[in-house]
Write a protein that holds these residues in place. Structure first.
Motif, mmCIF file in Angstrom:
data_model
loop_
_atom_site.group_PDB
_atom_site.id
_atom_site.type_symbol
_atom_site.label_atom_id
_atom_site.label_comp_id
_atom_site.label_asym_id
_atom_site.label_seq_id
_atom_site.Cartn_x
_atom_site.Cartn_y
_atom_site.Cartn_z
ATOM 1 N N THR A 254 0.851 -1.183 0.000
ATOM 2 C CA THR A 254 0.000 0.000 0.000
ATOM 3 C C THR A 254 0.885 1.231 0.000
ATOM 4 N N VAL A 255 0.602 2.145 -0.926
ATOM 5 C CA VAL A 255 1.380 3.370 -1.068
ATOM 6 C C VAL A 255 0.406 4.540 -0.990
ATOM 7 N N ARG A 256 0.666 5.462 -0.079
ATOM 8 C CA ARG A 256 -0.234 6.598 0.078
ATOM 9 C C ARG A 256 0.543 7.906 0.083
ATOM 10 N N ASN A 257 0.055 8.848 -0.690
ATOM 11 C CA ASN A 257 0.584 10.208 -0.720
ATOM 12 C C ASN A 257 2.057 10.237 -1.109
ATOM 13 N N ILE A 258 2.318 9.991 -2.374
ATOM 14 C CA ILE A 258 3.684 10.129 -2.877
ATOM 15 C C ILE A 258 3.692 11.112 -4.037
ATOM 16 N N THR A 259 4.818 11.785 -4.184
ATOM 17 C CA THR A 259 5.022 12.718 -5.281
ATOM 18 C C THR A 259 6.312 12.340 -5.986
ATOM 19 N N VAL A 260 6.258 12.274 -7.319
ATOM 20 C CA VAL A 260 7.445 11.973 -8.115
ATOM 21 C C VAL A 260 7.646 13.112 -9.103
ATOM 22 N N ASN A 261 8.807 13.752 -9.012
ATOM 23 C CA ASN A 261 9.126 14.888 -9.869
ATOM 24 C C ASN A 261 10.334 14.573 -10.744
ATOM 25 N N ASN A 262 10.196 14.788 -12.045
ATOM 26 C CA ASN A 262 11.348 14.805 -12.954
ATOM 27 C C ASN A 262 12.106 13.486 -13.016
ATOM 28 N N ALA A 263 11.432 12.387 -12.820
ATOM 29 C CA ALA A 263 12.053 11.071 -12.997
ATOM 30 C C ALA A 263 11.817 10.592 -14.420
ATOM 31 N N ASN A 264 12.693 9.731 -14.914
ATOM 32 C CA ASN A 264 12.388 9.088 -16.188
ATOM 33 C C ASN A 264 11.106 8.284 -16.066
ATOM 34 N N THR A 265 11.043 7.434 -15.042
ATOM 35 C CA THR A 265 9.841 6.650 -14.757
ATOM 36 C C THR A 265 9.515 6.817 -13.292
ATOM 37 N N ALA A 266 8.280 7.179 -13.008
ATOM 38 C CA ALA A 266 7.899 7.358 -11.611
ATOM 39 C C ALA A 266 7.911 6.029 -10.869
ATOM 40 N N VAL A 267 7.196 5.043 -11.410
ATOM 41 C CA VAL A 267 7.101 3.724 -10.773
ATOM 42 C C VAL A 267 7.327 2.665 -11.843
ATOM 43 N N PHE A 268 8.368 1.888 -11.682
ATOM 44 C CA PHE A 268 8.580 0.723 -12.547
ATOM 45 C C PHE A 268 8.252 -0.507 -11.718
ATOM 46 N N SER A 269 7.296 -1.289 -12.192
ATOM 47 C CA SER A 269 6.831 -2.445 -11.421
ATOM 48 C C SER A 269 7.132 -3.711 -12.181
ATOM 49 N N ILE A 270 7.877 -4.607 -11.540
ATOM 50 C CA ILE A 270 8.332 -5.833 -12.196
ATOM 51 C C ILE A 270 7.390 -6.994 -11.953
ATOM 52 N N CYS A 303 7.558 13.604 -15.676
ATOM 53 C CA CYS A 303 8.236 12.327 -15.879
ATOM 54 C C CYS A 303 7.993 11.860 -17.310
ATOM 55 N N GLN A 304 8.768 10.918 -17.777
ATOM 56 C CA GLN A 304 8.533 10.346 -19.095
ATOM 57 C C GLN A 304 7.407 9.321 -19.062
ATOM 58 N N VAL A 305 7.399 8.496 -18.027
ATOM 59 C CA VAL A 305 6.345 7.503 -17.829
ATOM 60 C C VAL A 305 5.935 7.558 -16.368
ATOM 61 N N GLY A 306 4.640 7.471 -16.136
ATOM 62 C CA GLY A 306 4.175 7.424 -14.751
ATOM 63 C C GLY A 306 4.377 6.045 -14.153
ATOM 64 N N PHE A 307 3.602 5.096 -14.627
ATOM 65 C CA PHE A 307 3.696 3.715 -14.169
ATOM 66 C C PHE A 307 4.115 2.849 -15.366
ATOM 67 N N ASP A 308 5.233 2.185 -15.251
ATOM 68 C CA ASP A 308 5.721 1.296 -16.309
ATOM 69 C C ASP A 308 5.631 -0.123 -15.762
#
Length: 1498
Positions: A254-270, A303-308
């Protein structure tokens, strides 16, 4: 800081809202009064917390300020060591030697400052890392930072083969909060610029952390990296820059209240787990069961991609992202919001739910790698969108949807002012002064786990609720009657302070009582509980652990709640509910093993905000050994009758009997993510037993399959479940399971008639396993047709084959690490065996096909397991855990098969022949692979990702994307042909492989090697040695992923390479930069790496042709290649040409002295019959001589073991097996035998090899797949009970004087021979280290020819010693120094022997030589791995390469000594001359190992 301004404002309004104030309160608490310059209250409050069940509770320190341990926080001083000292002090649970512990908790506090970090900070088990919440400290990674991450919560063990400190899915109780983590000094391209490695499970949290990473276009930085685990919660995080804000794989989170600025990919999920996306049930309940991860309140900017998302894996073996649930997101200036790796194509291939996502300048909302748009973006709001199967009401027919879905009804009471699900950060009271807190210990509570603290605690609550923040100093507080926490209470613990109910008040399940009552019924007011564990001391069958009555104040959402507070029942020290409640009593539950009636009850008038709360009935012991399963009983998990609002954010409820969550007459609940596990013992007894249904508590009355409900909802409305993982892993702890001897003529060539079966099929099968509990009934030999296999090419035979393998309680699945007492030969007659599921060879298994007419294993078109033969399966739900420890996955053989995956669709990578993640004592032989040769083929012949092997030979690969896709420490490959593959060999990592006699025909690439990883964390292909290779009609012979830029970056050595119509010999990089021209030509010798000569320590980096190795002619065949010979199988011989030793009087029962029987058989039948040694253990008490002409073959490594007084005197050593008398000549072939001792036998020379091959018969005298194993196995009398780690009873713990002695006139061909002194038990627990001693490995005085393709490990004085030797080819040679050295210092417990040419030792060398060469000539070592992993069983010197000082020595009198592709571990010197280091490892870093590409004596 994040959200703390809100907290202060919130608390300022408490005064009119509390129901009542404590008796000492003159005014409500109000706002914080800390001065701006004051440190966080936690720094200065009196620290008197204890660990009540620590062996030394009064001396153990719970709170640690890193500055008290020497940290400076000045941004200049390296504070790493000081911080880790603060964490580790007090004999805490870490280093990989401790699975878990609750008795060594620690709060490690960081005052404000900047802490320079050069290697990982490692939070041990049960650690909270807490920064100053007013002014969070910065953890600043230095430019030279080396390690996985600034904070590493589960380090990988050096040389652990992927093993880590903790079991990832049990890596509980860890918290990090209030930090800035800055990796911007780390070079942008270095992925060690990672903030946190967070492979964790339940009861873990990350809160209030900001990450700063490089924003360079080539950045490899990551905020969080997580590859595995099972849980829990993170929130209030900001990521700035980086390649990935988060790179994550975990069952659920569970992830609550996160901010991602200026990343190539905010969240990469494998990967994660997944299920259906939506269902509507009773009333107005909307369930979003996107099992995997729930993201609530996400902001993504630039970001370039939000969720990859990696998607498309639909089987357990191919798990990718199962489900992602995203709610309340804002995405700005980002080209793609969500991207999946593969399209769904009209069926579930990764579930996705998006709810209330506002997009600002986001061109693509949902897309697929490659550019396809699934949902267009723009500047818009996605109200509710889903990808997956939708269910409604009682209709069991799902409907696949990839589009808009009906939005969930969200009651206004659950939403904040912006219409989003309400969320609230954990209270930390950052603005409050120490004077605004009151300590329970200062007011009479003891917290010592023994004293009844009920009265003292109740007095504190009654006195101070509402006007002081109540601080629970670390400890365990016993209460014996209901503890009432009034409305108005704000309480905070320290390192999860424990409140535990105990005694008769809580023992009657017919009259249950609350241990803790939060608010009186009908009360209203603020309640904040953080950092507390509620528990019981059993038996407490009538305990309601927490009864929650309080209602939040009007207008104050989330005003009554718990944060990072848990209910933990049993499994911990002090609970009286540990291993005294074993699984063996599950069928008849002991009354002493009841932990609770009900864990948490939200009553009808209550409201609740629960964040990161775990309600756990222990399934295993956290203390003790940290792994033993236990059987405890808790009737019910969470019962909610609340009319709401209720927020359950990141909660879990596990192992309770009747249910985990039960919502009855409930309303207005938001639950995301929730996670459950069914009780492991169910359905024995069937639910509700051992409890009874209690209607007063709204118990369910029906149960399906005898197990409890994960989630039950009855007569309720407006329930939103946004992410759920509801698991049932077990059912009652099981995971869903004879010739005439006179005047015989010499043995003629084989006389088997055409069409006759292979002799092994029809010989009498009387092999036994003597140390099996039932040796007379246990079956060693198994014919798959006797288990129902048809071999007709139509019937699915996989079930029958796996029954043949598993029959007899063998070592497989996840319950057994290793075993020598359940061996099996699993035989396949000729035929075509259709398989729909993987064939899984258990430990100590030989899969044997008919050698005359090899059977075909044909994968069905529907086959989707990892491989047709899977030697180390991944455990479903095991998060990467496998059946066996890969570097200990010994004793496996597969030979004589055709493996055909051509029916499997070409694009499916499960069209794989063999998954071969194995170690020593393993082999593949005589196998042909047929794969699709379609342009889009994904088929593979062999797939190997790890291990420490091994040998394979006589293989043919046809078609496929990869003939072999391989990664393993080391391996030897001989005589392999690749036809029409896209890539013959894809090498992903190694320390060193040797390929001998390889043919590549019509492939795109011969060898495609990932290279360039020069640190342990970036290990790629370290060393590749290729000799005698023919390459035809192939575009590129060798391709490396990176080009060496004038320094070592992956060693390559080539010798005798024949190129025929090859466009490019060697290319590098993604652009195929030319390194060496192709054509039709001969490459005599070529190298990439550092070249040394003689005593000159200067290295010369070479990337080009070198002087070819000098090879004695007697080592070569008639085509100028190194001689190779396949293991004899005698497939052309008839049964009357074979004799069985058991038919001729040998017993092999591990008790009888078989010396005379075996000697008589060898004398009578040498050169007349093939001697078959039936499976068993044959004891000999004196020298056994094997005459010339002997052809001996065993059955699943038949054992010949020396024992008794004859082998006990090291001053007068005695030969156990003498192969030929001195000067004798003739054929000797020994295969499938294991030589051993039954200790103590300090005077045993196991094998003295005198035999010389006949003139004109190269490799006529040899060993194939025949090993020496000393100790560590049942029957050896040298196991952990007699030889525990560190024991100094040398005389009784010694296994041998010398393992193999090649005498001067002998010749030898040894292939796949492992000479091993056991370092750990193979039986018993399969892991315990032992201290067994053997003096020497392999001594060769032979004048040659000698071919050695094998290993030697753990001997005291040397592993290989060549003295006065000539004409040797050695490749690949692998050694390990004894783990106990230098205690005692070499040569102890032995004495150096001049008779046996023991080497000398320089003063600095306290451990054994891996390879010593003296007065020798024409020695060619083509691939070697010489390793020293330990220093007196410890690995703290391994990182600095100081486990020993030298490891390979050549004296200056030796001539034409040539060492190629030599890798070492743990030593500063790779090669020495005359005992003086010459080749420094520091000049040859090559990943985990260091590699000298070439060293020659002249």
């Amino acid at each position: 800081m994040i959200l703390f301004a809100l907290v202060g404002a919130l608390l300022a309004h408490l005064a009119p809202l509390v129901a009542s104030l404590g008796t000492s309160c003159s005014a409500p608490l109000g706002a914080g009064t800390a001065a701006a310059s004051d440190p966080f209250w936690m720094q200065n409050i009196k620290h008197q917390g204890i660990a009540a069940f620590n062996p030394n509770p009064s001396g153990y320190q719970v709170f640690r300020n890193v500055k008290d341990f020497g940290a400076r926080g000045d941004g200049v001083t390296d504070d790493t060591a000081a911080i880790n000292a603060a964490i580790s002090t007090g004999n805490r649970c870490g280093q990989g030697s401790c699975s878990s512990s609750t008795v060594t908790p620690a709060v490690v506090y960081f005052p404000s400052g900047t802490y320079l970090i050069s290697s990982p900070i490692i939070p041990y088990y049960y650690t909270q890392l807490i920064g100053d919440a007013k002014n969070p400290p910065t953890l600043l990674a230095s430019a030279s930072f080396a390690g996985m991450a600034v904070i590493d919560a589960d380090p990988y063990l050096p040389n652990g083969g992927g093993a880590q400190w903790y079991t990832n899915q049990n890596n509980f109780f860890r918290s990090v909060r209030n930090f800035i983590i800055d990796v911007r000094r780390v070079p942008a391209t270095n992925n060690q610029g990672t903030g946190i490695h967070w492979q964790v499970a339940q009861a873990t949290s990350l809160v209030n952390i900001q990450f700063f990473m490089s924003t360079a276009s080539n950045t490899a930085h990551q905020g969080i990296w997580m590859e595995n685990g099972s849980g829990g919660f993170m929130g209030d995080l900001v990521f700035n820059g980086g390649k990935f804000g988060m790179w994550v794989g975990n069952q659920q989170f569970t992830v609550r209240n996160i901010t991602v600025n200026n990343a190539n990919t905010a969240v990469f999920s494998i990967w994660n787990w997944g299920d259906v996306i939506r269902g509507i049930c009773l009333g107005r309940i909307t369930d979003f069961l996107s099992v995997g991860w729930t993201f609530q309140g996400v902001t993504i900017n630039n970001c370039q991609v939000g969720f990859d998302l990696q998607t498309g894996g639909l089987t357990q073996d191919t798990q990718t992202v199962g489900a992602e649930a995203i709610i309340d997101a804002v995405v700005t200036n980002t080209p793609i919001f969500v991207r999946s790796s593969v399209p769904s194509n009209g069926h579930l291939a990764g579930s996705l739910v998006i709810n209330n996502a506002r997009l600002n300048n986001v061109p693509t909302a949902v897309g697929v790698v490659g550019g396809a748009t699934v949902l267009a973006g723009g500047t818009t709001t996605i109200a509710s969108w889903g990808q997956g199967n939708v269910y409604t009401g009682t209709n069991g027919a799902g409907r696949f949807v990839q589009g808009n879905i009906a939005a969930a009804n969200k009651p206004a009471s659950l939403l904040d002012g912006s219409g989003r699900i309400f969320g609230r950060t954990r209270p930390q009271y950052a603005t409050y002064a120490v004077s605004q807190f009151v300590s329970v210990k200062d007011n009479g509570a003891r917290g010592d786990g023994r004293t009844d603290d009920t009265a003292a605690l109740q007095a504190v609550f009654d006195k101070f609720a509402g006007c002081k923040i109540i601080f629970f100093d670390a400890g365990t507080y016993i209460v014996t009657s209901t503890l009432r926490i009034p409305a108005g209470t704000q309480m905070i613990g320290e390192g999860w302070s424990v409140i535990s109910g105990k005694g008769s008040a809580f023992q009657n399940q017919n009259s249950p009582q609350a241990v803790v009552q939060v608010g009186a019924p009908g009360s209203q007011g603020v309640v904040e509980i953080t950092d507390i564990i509620f528990s019981t001391v059993g038996p407490t069958a009538g305990a309601i652990v927490v009864e929650w009555n309080v209602k939040q104040p009007n207008g104050m959402q989330g005003g009554a709640g718990m944060w990072d507070s848990h209910i933990r029942l049993g499994g911990a020290a002090g609970t009286n509910l540990e291993t005294n409640c074993p699984t063996s009593q599950a069928n008849n539950p002991s009354p002493n093993c009841f932990a609770a009636f009900l864990a948490l009850h939200l009553t009808s008038g209550s409201t609740a905000y629960l964040e990161g709360t775990w309600v756990w009935l222990a399934d295993h012991d956290l203390d003790g050994n940290g792994s033993s399963q236990i059987s405890l009983y808790s009737g019910r998990g969470i019962l909610s009758e609340s009319a709401g609002p209720v927020w359950m954010i990141g909660t879990a409820s596990e192992h309770h009997t009747l249910y985990q969550y039960n919502l009855v007459n409930a309303a207005s609940h938001y639950m995301g993510l929730i996670q459950t596990e069914t009780a492991y013992y169910q359905p024995a007894p069937n639910a509700p037993a051992p409890f009874s249904v209690n209607s007063a508590f709204h118990d369910p009355t029906t149960f399906v399959g005898g197990s409890g409900w994960a989630l039950r909802v009855a007569t309720s409305t407006d329930i939103i479940v946004f992410g759920a993982g509801l698991y049932s892993f077990f059912q009652h702890y099981q995971a869903p399971m004879t010739a005439s001897r006179a005047n015989l003529p010499p043995l003629r060539p084989g006389t088997a008639a055409p069409g006759a079966p292979y002799w092994r099929e029809i010989i009498k099968h009387q092999g036994t396993s003597p140390f099996h509990p039932k040796p007379s009934t246990y079956k060693v030999w198994r014919n798959v047709k006797e288990y129902g296999a048809k071999g007709d090419g139509r019937t699915d035979d996989s079930g029958a084959i796996n029954r043949a393998i598993s029959d007899g309680g063998r070592c497989g699945g996840k319950e057994s690490t290793s075993s020598t007492i359940t061996p099996a030969v699993v035989y396949f007659p000729p035929g075509t065996y259709l398989v729909k599921k993987a064939i899984t060879p258990y430990y100590y298994t030989q899969l044997l096909g008919d050698a005359r007419n090899p059977p075909t294993l044909l994968a069905d078109a529907s086959f989707r397991d990892m491989a047709i033969i899977d030697a180390d399966p991944y455990i479903p739900g095991g998060h990467g855990k496998q059946w066996f420890v890969n570097q200990n996955n010994f004793y496996r053989s597969v030979k004589n098969f055709v493996i055909d995956t051509q029916l499997v669709p070409p694009e499916v990578s499960q069209g794989t022949g063999i998954h071969w993640q194995v170690s020593q004592g393993t082999s593949l032989q005589n196998i042909k692979f047929y794969m699709s040769n379609a342009p889009n083929t994904a088929h593979q012949g062999i797939w190997m990702e790890n291990g420490s092997g091994g040998f394979m030979g006589d293989l043919e690969f046809n078609g496929g994307k990869f003939g072999m896709w391989v990664g393993n420490q080391q391996f030897t490959v001989r005589n392999v042909v690749f036809n029409n593959a896209q890539t013959a060999v894809f090498g992903v990592w190694n320390w060193g492989w040797t390929f001998q006699k390889i043919e590549i025909n019509n492939c795109s690439i011969g060898f495609d090697l990932l290279t360039g990883g020069l640190t342990p964390d970036t290990q790629s292909v370290g060393s590749e040695a290729l000799i005698d290779v023919v390459v035809k009609d192939t575009n590129i012979f060798i391709h490396t992923s990176t080009k060496s830029q004038g320094y070592l970056a992956g060693s390559i050595i080539l010798n005798n390479i024949d190129l025929q119509n090859v466009k490019v010999a060697i290319a590098a990089g993604p652009q195929n930069q030319l390194v060496s021209e192709g054509g039709t030509r001969k490459i005599e010798a070529w190298a990439q790496g550092n070249v040394y000569r003689g005593s000159d320590p200067e290295n010369h980096f070479v990337q080009g042709e070198i002087v070819a190795p000098k090879k004695a002619k007697i080592l070569l065949d008639d085509q100028g290649r190194i001689v190779s010979k396949a293991r004899p199988q005698y497939e052309d011989y008839s049964l009357d040409q074979i004799v069985s030793v058991k038919d001729l009087g040998a017993r092999g029962d591990g008790k009888t002295d078989d010396t005379r029987a075996l000697q008589h058989i060898f004398d009578e039948f040498a050169d007349k019959k093939i001697i078959f040694v039936d499976a068993g253990t044959y004891l000999i008490t004196n020298t056994l001589t094997i005459p010339p002409g002997s052809r001996i073959t065993g059955e699943v490594w038949s054992i010949i073991a020396g024992t008794g007084d004859a082998f006990r005197d090291p001053s007068d050593p005695r030969v156990m097996i003498r192969v030929g008398e001195e000067g004798s000549q003739g054929i000797v072939e020994i295969s499938d035998i294991l030589f051993s001792t039954v200790g103590p036998t300090p005077g045993a020379i196991l094998v003295e090899w005198n035999i010389r091959e006949p003139e004109g018969v190269q490799a006529g005298a040899g060993l194939w797949d025949t090993h020496i194993r000393l100790g560590g196995a049942a029957g050896s009398q040298l196991e952990s009970d007699t030889c525990p780690r560190g024991n100094e009873d040398y005389e009784d713990s010694t296994a041998a004087f010398l393992s193999i002695h090649l005498t001067p006139k002998s010749t030898a061909y040894f292939e796949a021979t492992w000479v091993w002194l056991a370092d750990h038990d193979l039986d018993r627990d399969g892991t315990s280290q032992i201290s067994v001693f053997a003096g020497r490995g392999i001594l060769s005085e032979s004048q040659g020819p000698v071919w050695l393709i094998g290993t030697s490990e753990h001997f005291t004085i040397f592993q290989y010693n060549l003295v006065n030797a000539r004409n040797h080819y050695i490749g690949f040679a692998q050694t390990e120094s004894p783990y106990y050295q230098p205690k005692p210092v070499v040569p102890k417990p032995f004495s150096l022997s001049k008779i046996y040419h023991d080497p000398e030792f320089p003063e600095d060398l306290k451990s054994s030589w891996a390879l010593a060469i003296k007065s020798s000539e024409d020695i060619l070592v083509f691939g070697g791995g010489f390793y020293s992993f330990f220093y007196n069983y410890e690995q703290d010197r391994l990182k600095d390469k100081l486990c020993q000082t030298q490891i390979v020595n050549v004296d200056s009198t030796s001539r034409d000594i040539q060492l190629y592709s030599i890798s070492t571990v743990g030593v500063p010197s790779i090669v020495s001359v005359d005992g003086r280091p010459v080749v420094k490892e520091s000049d040859n870093h090559n990943g985990f190992a260091s590699t000298a590409t070439v060293w020659t004596s002249a």
